[in-house]
Design a protein around this motif. Structure first.
Motif, PDB file in Angstrom:
ATOM      1  N   ASN A 531      -8.061  59.723  94.226  1.00  0.00           N
ATOM      2  CA  ASN A 531      -7.115  60.624  94.881  1.00  0.00           C
ATOM      3  C   ASN A 531      -7.684  62.020  95.109  1.00  0.00           C
ATOM      4  O   ASN A 531      -6.951  63.002  95.228  1.00  0.00           O
ATOM      5  CB  ASN A 531      -5.802  60.716  94.090  1.00  0.00           C
ATOM      6  CG  ASN A 531      -5.049  59.410  94.120  1.00  0.00           C
ATOM      7  OD1 ASN A 531      -4.804  58.848  95.180  1.00  0.00           O
ATOM      8  ND2 ASN A 531      -4.710  58.896  92.940  1.00  0.00           N
ATOM      9  N   ALA A 568      -2.312  64.954 100.703  1.00  0.00           N
ATOM     10  CA  ALA A 568      -1.065  65.157  99.952  1.00  0.00           C
ATOM     11  C   ALA A 568       0.062  65.572 100.896  1.00  0.00           C
ATOM     12  O   ALA A 568       1.206  65.103 100.770  1.00  0.00           O
ATOM     13  CB  ALA A 568      -1.279  66.214  98.872  1.00  0.00           C
ATOM     14  N   PHE A 599       1.894  60.571  95.903  1.00  0.00           N
ATOM     15  CA  PHE A 599       1.844  62.025  95.974  1.00  0.00           C
ATOM     16  C   PHE A 599       1.683  62.636  94.589  1.00  0.00           C
ATOM     17  O   PHE A 599       0.860  63.548  94.389  1.00  0.00           O
ATOM     18  CB  PHE A 599       3.103  62.563  96.653  1.00  0.00           C
ATOM     19  CG  PHE A 599       3.139  64.072  96.751  1.00  0.00           C
ATOM     20  CD1 PHE A 599       2.206  64.743  97.541  1.00  0.00           C
ATOM     21  CD2 PHE A 599       4.083  64.811  96.064  1.00  0.00           C
ATOM     22  CE1 PHE A 599       2.227  66.128  97.631  1.00  0.00           C
ATOM     23  CE2 PHE A 599       4.104  66.200  96.153  1.00  0.00           C
ATOM     24  CZ  PHE A 599       3.180  66.854  96.937  1.00  0.00           C
ATOM     25  N   ILE A 602      -1.827  62.434  93.426  1.00  0.00           N
ATOM     26  CA  ILE A 602      -2.708  63.422  94.054  1.00  0.00           C
ATOM     27  C   ILE A 602      -2.504  64.790  93.395  1.00  0.00           C
ATOM     28  O   ILE A 602      -3.479  65.522  93.154  1.00  0.00           O
ATOM     29  CB  ILE A 602      -2.461  63.497  95.568  1.00  0.00           C
ATOM     30  CG1 ILE A 602      -2.791  62.158  96.240  1.00  0.00           C
ATOM     31  CG2 ILE A 602      -3.297  64.608  96.191  1.00  0.00           C
ATOM     32  CD1 ILE A 602      -2.434  62.108  97.723  1.00  0.00           C
ATOM     33  N   ILE A 699       2.072  70.736  94.835  1.00  0.00           N
ATOM     34  CA  ILE A 699       0.782  70.707  94.137  1.00  0.00           C
ATOM     35  C   ILE A 699       0.689  71.797  93.081  1.00  0.00           C
ATOM     36  O   ILE A 699       0.371  71.517  91.932  1.00  0.00           O
ATOM     37  CB  ILE A 699      -0.382  70.788  95.156  1.00  0.00           C
ATOM     38  CG1 ILE A 699      -0.445  69.491  95.972  1.00  0.00           C
ATOM     39  CG2 ILE A 699      -1.713  71.039  94.447  1.00  0.00           C
ATOM     40  CD1 ILE A 699      -1.489  69.501  97.079  1.00  0.00           C
TER      41      ILE A 699
END
Length: 884
Positions: A531, A568, A599, A602, A699
């Motif tokens: 990833n 992402a 997701f 990641i 993130i």
């Protein structure tokens, strides 16, 4: 509203209002499509000097012209000031090898207005009264280095003392196939001057090649009639007529005729089947060759030849019109002609009054109107059939065999023959897939159906590769652009309908094909299955210390913060789409679960991948690319847009929505309970107003988000007076330097044009402002604000003590971007830099150019001067500024 009614009639195929439009390219010469060389040297194979003599295979070009959606019949301006060495039929510019910053158009032209159906259009070309300085422009490009600014037409002095013509081209449609054209020339000079104006009409050559694919035809007919009309007949357009008004003195202009055939004798020293060839009008008008034109008054190209003497400060107009036999208006000119123009202009005003926020200032409204005009004028007929291009046509010599191992050989399925939104119809007269995705955001405000059609088009099997890759651009369809297509699809879906009445068929169609594209990304760009993604240059050209599209000089591989963040972003948008579709079709809940878990994986990989690594630097509080070789792991500590792209990937999941999706909720609950190693990345908050909870997927953690935003809003780092820089200003004093086997690689802050020839030197991501990524950052800040609300404020600017919510920070960026294009207290628009013409000449001051990118310090426009595709995002920024 009349224009809205025309849009609806066209969408329902009741009336073909969009058949004719600005689909004629500004440059067909020097393109990959017209290149049949053995080595792919497209600039040298078909230069500007050949364009007036040589028939194009795959399209046409012309000055402020129009054509039909299949580019069968074209109309454009041809001009001569009595001094130029050639007839001005198309725009001139330097080729990639000639320019000190790559290819560059050396003309002053402006898209002033267009309704979405092109029922009214207006463009402006500024034509010098002195000889156009062709050789001077080439010489200056050759003599200047990459460290120097480009030499522009204005620098040559041809506009001094107002010695130029303002040439306005206006078009209006009476009915879908009755098109009116008015050309107005204004003498801005101090003395009476003469200009030759030829509105030329011609058929694209589709008959000489011996081809058999769709669009190849027998030769059409064009001839003069005794009643003064020109008769036209074409295989698929049928019978049409072209009529020309008298000149301002009441005299009939002489109509001149020729064929749209290559001048084989001039170019190659061989005979042509006819002596009436493509450059006949140039030879007749400029060189005085009376026998260059066909006195029988027939052929495939015609123009009335108007010779206008205009006193200083005055203007003159000429008028022409073409129409199909069944839409003959009977009364061609005079009051009836003027009435159509007046009505269509009024309807265009009404349409834009409904689009542009009424609370915007007069200057802001005018800027937005020109922005939409540039967007709409940038449509182009794009024709490229890979199999025919690669192997050649039956009636032509076989192309060199070297081509079978060259450019785009993996795209044999590709069959492009459509009107497509272009980045810039001169500098980039070919589509770029990630540019196009951004174009569709402003398009959704003025022509929702076109926006949806374009997004679907690039997912169709004659564009998208069987592997799932979306074609990038004609120089290399296999190049990798950021995966923003899904984002554009979902944004257009939400922009083009109210909740409960949106186009779910459009969304579902796109989702199925986007699944193929997502799978291609995962299979091709995550080779180790961790990833962490690569991807190459990813549209950001020279942003890295190395050329990211080539093997690294160190060996090993590059783990890209932007590559991983782009995937992402793609993933979380696909999750959002799947959740939307699942509200009415539970079969999509499984796909939503898949994208949710992917997701989160990641997120984990980017921040602190299990077993070491990740792309987050805890010491600096920033995301970096990481170089990994057999012997070392090195973070490349360049503070650039690469480290801001991770902010784009975020989504707020509403608990009340989750409750409506039992399958997805069950999987989410299991994941939160049994995968604490990953679920720790998910924030949760309860809305005090509704008591409903929401989950934030993003993130960066809250803490890391604040650390990155400290850099974003620091005016000595990313925050410019005109938006967010692509590279931190800190690298002006502290460049990033990397040594490999005695070679130095470095990244300096360069706010203007590129100082290196990396990626050709015609774009620069080491400091300038790019609207596309600025806009994604603005939206990301709004999403984070939706979750955090009043609980999260940051200093904006950093160190100012001024604490703002993130939505207000987003508005501040939008406001700074809008300032690029609007005049300050001195009448200066930052986008025009220090060019005094735009502040001192009253006939320049209201004109706006929407450049490709902008100087990170001064805001001066750089790169392509008509990149109104993604730079038209300024209209979306304006909406955010005026909306309260």
């Amino acid at each position: 509203m009349a224009e809205q009614a025309r849009l609806q009639q066209d969408a329902k195929r009741e009336s073909n209002w969009k058949r004719w439009g600005p689909y004629l390219s500004e440059r067909q010469w020097g393109t990959v499509r017209e290149d049949y060389s053995p080595d792919g040297s497209c600039w040298e194979y078909f230069p500007h000097d050949h364009a007036r003599q040589r028939a194009y295979r795959w399209g046409e070009d012309g000055l402020l012209g129009i054509t039909d959606r299949q580019c069968r019949l074209c109309l454009c301006l041809a001009l001569w000031n009595g001094k130029d060495p050639i007839l001005k039929e198309r725009l001139f510019g330097l080729t990639g090898p000639q320019g000190n910053h790559g290819e560059d158009c050396k003309e002053n032209y402006y898209y002033l207005d267009s309704s979405p159906t092109h029922s009214y259009m207006k463009g402006l070309y500024k034509y010098p009264q002195e000889a156009y300085p062709y050789s001077k422009l080439v010489e200056e490009g050759r003599n200047r280095s990459v460290q120097d600014r480009e030499f522009e037409l204005e620098d040559s002095g041809v506009f001094n003392d107002g010695k130029y013509w303002d040439v306005y081209a206006e078009y209006a449609k009476n009915t879908p196939n009755d098109v009116l054209c008015k050309v107005t020339v204004v003498n801005r000079g101090p003395e009476t001057a003469t200009i030759h104006v030829l509105p030329q009409l011609w058929f694209r050559n589709t008959w000489i090649w011996g081809c058999s694919h769709e669009g190849c035809t027998i030769k059409p007919k064009l001839r003069s009639q005794k009643d003064g009309k020109v008769y036209l007949n074409h295989d698929t357009l049928g019978t049409m007529y072209f009529v020309c008004d008298k000149d301002p003195e009441g005299k009939d202009p002489k109509k001149i005729f020729t064929e749209n055939e290559t001048n084989m004798e001039a170019l190659y020293g061989t005979d042509t089947y006819t002596k009436f060839v493509r450059d006949a009008f140039h030879r007749y008008v400029v060189d005085g060759e009376e026998d260059a034109i066909d006195v029988r008054e027939r052929g495939t190209k015609v123009a009335p030849h108007y010779i206008l003497e205009v006193p200083a400060g005055e203007e003159r107009s000429v008028r022409v019109r073409f129409f199909t036999q069944d839409e003959d208006p009977k009364e061609y000119f005079g009051a009836a002609f003027d009435k159509v123009f007046d009505q269509r202009k009024k309807e265009a005003d009404e349409f834009y009054d409904s689009v542009i926020d009424d609370t915007a200032s007069k200057e802001q409204k005018a800027m937005a109107r020109q922005s939409y005009a540039g967007l709409l004028w940038s449509k182009q007929f794009y024709h490229y059939v890979m199999k025919s291009w690669l192997h050649g046509d039956e009636a032509q010599p076989n192309p060199p065999q070297e081509r079978l191992k060259g450019r785009n050989i993996d795209w044999m399925h590709l069959f492009n023959r459509d009107v497509v939104s272009m980045p810039d119809k001169w500098e980039y007269p070919w589509y770029a897939s990630w540019d196009l995705a951004f174009h569709m955001i402003p398009y959704a405000r003025v022509d929702p159906d076109f926006a949806k059609e374009q997004l679907i088009l690039f997912l169709r099997e004659w564009y998208m590769s069987p592997s799932g890759q979306i074609p990038a651009y004609e120089f290399n369809f296999s190049d990798v652009n950021p995966p923003v297509h899904a984002w554009a699809v979902f944004r257009v879906f939400k922009m083009t309908g109210k909740r409960g009445s949106r186009d779910r068929v459009f969304l579902g169609r796109c989702f199925q094909k986007l699944m193929l594209n997502f799978t291609w990304w995962v299979n091709r760009k995550d080779p180790d299955g961790k990833n962490i993604f690569s991807g190459g240059f990813l549209g950001l050209d020279n942003i890295g210390v190395f050329d990211r599209s080539r093997p690294l000089p160190t060996g090993g591989h590059l783990e890209q913060a932007d590559g991983t963040a782009w995937v992402a972003f793609f993933c979380v948008v696909m999750l959002d789409i799947a959740l939307e579709l699942a509200l009415e079709d539970p079969t999509y809940e499984d796909m939503a679960s898949k994208f949710f878990e992917h997701f989160v994986s990641i997120i984990d990989a980017m921040n602190h991948m299990a077993g070491g690594g990740g792309l987050w630097d805890e010491n600096d509080g920033f995301y970096y690319d990481v170089l990994r070789t057999d012997s070392c792991t090195v973070p490349l500590r360049i503070r650039s847009m690469v480290g801001l792209i991770p902010l784009f990937a975020s989504l707020s999941l509403e608990e009340e929505v989750i409750e409506r999706l039992p399958g997805f909720k069950k999987r989410l609950d299991w994941f939160m309970k049994y995968r604490p190693d990953l679920s720790s990345h998910i924030n949760y908050m309860t809305n005090p107003e509704t008591s409903h909870g929401r989950h934030l997927l993003g993130i960066p953690s809250r803490k890391n988000l604040k650390r990155v935003l400290t850099y974003v809003f620091d005016e000595e780092e990313f925050l410019s007076p005109y938006g967010i820089r692509s590279l931190s200003k800190c690298h002006e004093k502290d460049p990033f330097v990397f040594h490999v086997e005695g070679e130095e690689y470095r990244v300096d802050y360069v706010p203007g044009e590129s100082s290196t020839y990396l990626f050709g030197g015609n774009s620069n991501w080491r400091g300038p402002i790019w609207l596309a990524v600025n806009y994604l950052l603005i939206e990301a800040l709004e999403r984070y604000d939706f979750f955090y609300g009043e609980t999260l404020k940051v200093e904006c600017p950093t160190g100012s003590g001024n604490l703002l919510r993130l939505k207000d920070c987003a508005k501040e960026i939008s406001s700074r971007i809008v300032k690029l294009f609007t005049p300050d207290e001195n009448g200066r628009r930052p986008c025009h830099g220090d060019n005094g013409l735009y502040t001192e000449d009253p006939n320049f001051k209201d004109l706006v150019l929407f450049y490709e990118y902008f100087d990170g310090d001064s805001g001066r426009g750089l790169g392509a001067s008509h990149q109104t595709g993604w730079t038209a995002l300024v209209t979306a920024c304006l909406e955010k500024v005026v909306k309260e």
